[in-house]
Design a protein around this motif. Structure first.
Motif, mmCIF file in Angstrom:
data_model
loop_
_atom_site.group_PDB
_atom_site.id
_atom_site.type_symbol
_atom_site.label_atom_id
_atom_site.label_comp_id
_atom_site.label_asym_id
_atom_site.label_seq_id
_atom_site.Cartn_x
_atom_site.Cartn_y
_atom_site.Cartn_z
ATOM 1 N N ALA A 215 40.382 51.080 2.447
ATOM 2 C CA ALA A 215 39.055 51.416 1.924
ATOM 3 C C ALA A 215 38.564 50.375 0.921
ATOM 4 N N GLY A 216 39.445 49.413 0.604
ATOM 5 C CA GLY A 216 39.062 48.360 -0.326
ATOM 6 C C GLY A 216 38.965 48.809 -1.757
ATOM 7 N N LYS A 217 39.696 49.891 -2.087
ATOM 8 C CA LYS A 217 39.629 50.389 -3.456
ATOM 9 C C LYS A 217 40.344 49.428 -4.405
ATOM 10 N N PRO A 218 39.862 49.334 -5.657
ATOM 11 C CA PRO A 218 40.585 48.531 -6.653
ATOM 12 C C PRO A 218 42.005 49.062 -6.805
ATOM 13 N N PRO A 219 42.980 48.203 -7.007
ATOM 14 C CA PRO A 219 42.856 46.764 -7.248
ATOM 15 C C PRO A 219 42.896 45.913 -5.984
ATOM 16 N N TYR A 220 42.801 46.541 -4.818
ATOM 17 C CA TYR A 220 43.012 45.800 -3.570
ATOM 18 C C TYR A 220 41.780 44.988 -3.170
ATOM 19 N N ASN A 221 40.613 45.648 -3.070
ATOM 20 C CA ASN A 221 39.356 44.951 -2.777
ATOM 21 C C ASN A 221 39.496 44.028 -1.566
ATOM 22 N N VAL A 222 40.102 44.547 -0.501
ATOM 23 C CA VAL A 222 40.375 43.733 0.677
ATOM 24 C C VAL A 222 39.161 43.745 1.603
ATOM 25 N N PRO A 223 38.663 42.581 2.030
ATOM 26 C CA PRO A 223 37.531 42.538 2.953
ATOM 27 C C PRO A 223 37.860 43.215 4.282
ATOM 28 N N ARG A 224 36.849 43.791 4.911
ATOM 29 C CA ARG A 224 37.055 44.496 6.181
ATOM 30 C C ARG A 224 37.592 43.562 7.255
ATOM 31 N N ALA A 225 37.186 42.305 7.230
ATOM 32 C CA ALA A 225 37.644 41.363 8.243
ATOM 33 C C ALA A 225 39.156 41.171 8.182
ATOM 34 N N VAL A 226 39.718 41.242 6.989
ATOM 35 C CA VAL A 226 41.169 41.105 6.832
ATOM 36 C C VAL A 226 41.872 42.297 7.476
ATOM 37 N N ILE A 227 41.353 43.497 7.220
ATOM 38 C CA ILE A 227 41.936 44.709 7.799
ATOM 39 C C ILE A 227 41.870 44.650 9.321
ATOM 40 N N GLU A 228 40.755 44.220 9.855
ATOM 41 C CA GLU A 228 40.593 44.158 11.312
ATOM 42 C C GLU A 228 41.562 43.158 11.933
ATOM 43 N N THR A 229 41.815 42.054 11.244
ATOM 44 C CA THR A 229 42.782 41.076 11.752
ATOM 45 C C THR A 229 44.184 41.659 11.764
ATOM 46 N N MET A 230 44.542 42.374 10.718
ATOM 47 C CA MET A 230 45.855 43.022 10.668
ATOM 48 C C MET A 230 45.991 44.063 11.776
ATOM 49 N N PHE B 29 60.099 38.571 15.647
ATOM 50 C CA PHE B 29 58.912 38.156 16.393
ATOM 51 C C PHE B 29 58.193 37.055 15.623
ATOM 52 N N GLU B 30 57.440 36.272 16.344
ATOM 53 C CA GLU B 30 56.691 35.164 15.738
ATOM 54 C C GLU B 30 55.258 35.599 15.492
ATOM 55 N N LEU B 31 54.764 35.322 14.291
ATOM 56 C CA LEU B 31 53.383 35.687 13.976
ATOM 57 C C LEU B 31 52.418 34.839 14.791
ATOM 58 N N PRO B 32 51.349 35.440 15.347
ATOM 59 C CA PRO B 32 50.347 34.646 16.060
ATOM 60 C C PRO B 32 49.610 33.724 15.094
ATOM 61 N N ALA B 33 49.048 32.662 15.636
ATOM 62 C CA ALA B 33 48.432 31.627 14.800
ATOM 63 C C ALA B 33 47.331 32.197 13.902
ATOM 64 N N TYR B 34 46.526 33.124 14.436
ATOM 65 C CA TYR B 34 45.438 33.658 13.616
ATOM 66 C C TYR B 34 45.968 34.484 12.443
ATOM 67 N N LEU B 35 47.146 35.123 12.621
ATOM 68 C CA LEU B 35 47.720 35.888 11.511
ATOM 69 C C LEU B 35 48.356 34.948 10.487
ATOM 70 N N VAL B 36 48.933 33.857 10.963
ATOM 71 C CA VAL B 36 49.435 32.831 10.038
ATOM 72 C C VAL B 36 48.293 32.322 9.163
ATOM 73 N N ASP B 37 47.156 32.043 9.787
ATOM 74 C CA ASP B 37 45.990 31.563 9.024
ATOM 75 C C ASP B 37 45.559 32.587 7.987
ATOM 76 N N LEU B 38 45.580 33.865 8.364
ATOM 77 C CA LEU B 38 45.196 34.914 7.418
ATOM 78 C C LEU B 38 46.186 34.970 6.256
ATOM 79 N N TYR B 39 47.482 34.955 6.563
ATOM 80 C CA TYR B 39 48.488 34.992 5.506
ATOM 81 C C TYR B 39 48.306 33.816 4.545
#
Length: 224
Positions: A16-31, A152-162
């Motif tokens: 939900a992006g509540k403090p202290p996390y404030n995570v953008p929705r795009a990050v959640i969708e990638t996960m 397992f190996e993380l996909p490239a797009y998840l590596v970029d996110l990390y």
């Protein structure tokens, strides 16, 4: 509150992006995408299961002392939890729940260990922050996790996110490979047979520590 209830409550606030996390929705969708793809891959179905023989291993504890699965099993059944790292809040809540259940495991003659690809420094931090009475063993390159069918190996797009989140797994793990273990929990009898196995490619889902007690009771009755 059960372990899963605690994890669900954290996930709700985090997503939900509540403090202290404030995570953008795009990050959640990638996960979510990465988790869905790992589930769809069927990787978890290829992990070791109850009835299989567990591979033997020797890994170092956070102080650099070698710990052998054969030595541990000579003393009683073994509970093994594969742990992604100190950076994972879900994993830390699981470790705390296992710590709370440790007296029950010990009453049944069982030892408890966690296995993580992270460096000894980070394992010492995990033990300290989570107030653990059991060791976290260092599984360099996730080799033991691979033997259990968990790596397992993380996909490239998840590596970029990390990387964008400053979650530098090569630095945490001392290994450039960008691999992780799927969270896994095993009960191993003294003869090396796996009595209980729970592997989930969704890292937000974890079994309750109490779920292992029937298998540990069986192991204790055989040993007696």
């Amino acid at each position: 509150m059960t372990l899963q209830a605690k994890l669900d409550a954290f996930k709700t606030d985090f997503e939900a992006g509540k403090p202290p996390y404030n995570v953008p929705r795009a990050v959640i969708e990638t996960m979510h995408r990465a988790t869905a793809e790992l589930i769809a891959s069927g990787a978890a179905t290829r992990a070791l299961k109850a009835g299989d023989k567990a591979p033997s291993f020797t890994l170092n504890d956070p102080d650099g002392n070698p710990v052998s699965s054969e030595d541990l099993l000579a003393k009683g059944p073994l509970v093994v939890s594969f742990y992604r790292g100190v950076w994972c809040p879900y994993c830390n809540m699981e470790l705390q729940a296992l710590q709370a259940a440790l007296p029950e495991f010990e009453k049944l003659g069982a030892k408890l260990i966690a296995i993580s690809p992270q460096t000894a420094v980070n394992s010492r931090k995990s033990v300290r922050q989570n107030e653990l009475g059991f060791p976290i063993l260092s599984d360099a390159r996730n080799d033991v996790a691979a033997a259990f069918g968990l790596r397992f190996e993380l996909p490239a797009y998840l590596v970029d996110l990390y990387k964008s989140l400053k979650n530098d797994l090569p630095a945490f793990n001392g290994d450039p490979s960008w691999t992780l273990p799927m969270p896994g929990r095993f009960v191993i009898a003294q003869d090396g047979t796996i009595l209980y196995a729970e592997v989930n490619p969704d890292y937000t889902r974890r079994p309750e520590p109490e779920d292992m007690l029937p298998a540990l009771r069986r192991a204790a009755s055989v040993a007696a």
